[in-house]
Design a protein around this motif. Structure first.
Motif, mmCIF file in Angstrom:
data_model
loop_
_atom_site.group_PDB
_atom_site.id
_atom_site.type_symbol
_atom_site.label_atom_id
_atom_site.label_comp_id
_atom_site.label_asym_id
_atom_site.label_seq_id
_atom_site.Cartn_x
_atom_site.Cartn_y
_atom_site.Cartn_z
ATOM 1 N N SER A 1 37.691 43.429 32.372
ATOM 2 C CA SER A 1 39.074 43.053 32.102
ATOM 3 C C SER A 1 39.903 43.214 33.369
ATOM 4 O O SER A 1 39.507 43.901 34.315
ATOM 5 N N TRP A 2 41.061 42.610 33.363
ATOM 6 C CA TRP A 2 41.929 42.719 34.534
ATOM 7 C C TRP A 2 42.392 44.152 34.734
ATOM 8 O O TRP A 2 42.546 44.616 35.850
ATOM 9 N N ARG A 3 42.572 44.890 33.634
ATOM 10 C CA ARG A 3 42.970 46.301 33.770
ATOM 11 C C ARG A 3 41.863 47.126 34.419
ATOM 12 O O ARG A 3 42.119 47.986 35.248
ATOM 13 N N THR A 4 40.634 46.847 34.017
ATOM 14 C CA THR A 4 39.500 47.543 34.616
ATOM 15 C C THR A 4 39.411 47.236 36.098
ATOM 16 O O THR A 4 39.169 48.123 36.925
ATOM 17 N N ALA A 5 39.630 45.981 36.451
ATOM 18 C CA ALA A 5 39.599 45.583 37.858
ATOM 19 C C ALA A 5 40.702 46.281 38.650
ATOM 20 O O ALA A 5 40.474 46.749 39.768
ATOM 21 N N LEU A 6 41.897 46.378 38.076
ATOM 22 C CA LEU A 6 43.002 47.060 38.763
ATOM 23 C C LEU A 6 42.698 48.543 38.969
ATOM 24 O O LEU A 6 42.959 49.094 40.038
#
Length: 51
Positions: free
Chosen positions: A5-10
């Motif tokens: 997910s984008w949150r995981t990537a951030l």
């Protein structure tokens, strides 16, 4: 393959930067690579046009 997910990537990016932004393969790092310039070009928010 794991879906990220984008949150995981951030979170992963922040952890990498907080740890010194070391390259896994330092010999692959371009001589003129600049962390600050690179991060300025990375969106810090989710792109609304991406699923």
């Amino acid at each position: 393959m794991e879906d990220v997910s984008w949150r995981t990537a951030l979170r992963a990016r922040k952890a990498w930067v907080d740890a010194g932004a070391r390259w896994f393969a330092p010999e692959a790092r371009p001589a003129d690579w600049d962390l600050v310039a690179q991060l300025q070009h990375v969106r810090s928010r989710r792109d609304p046009n991406v699923g």
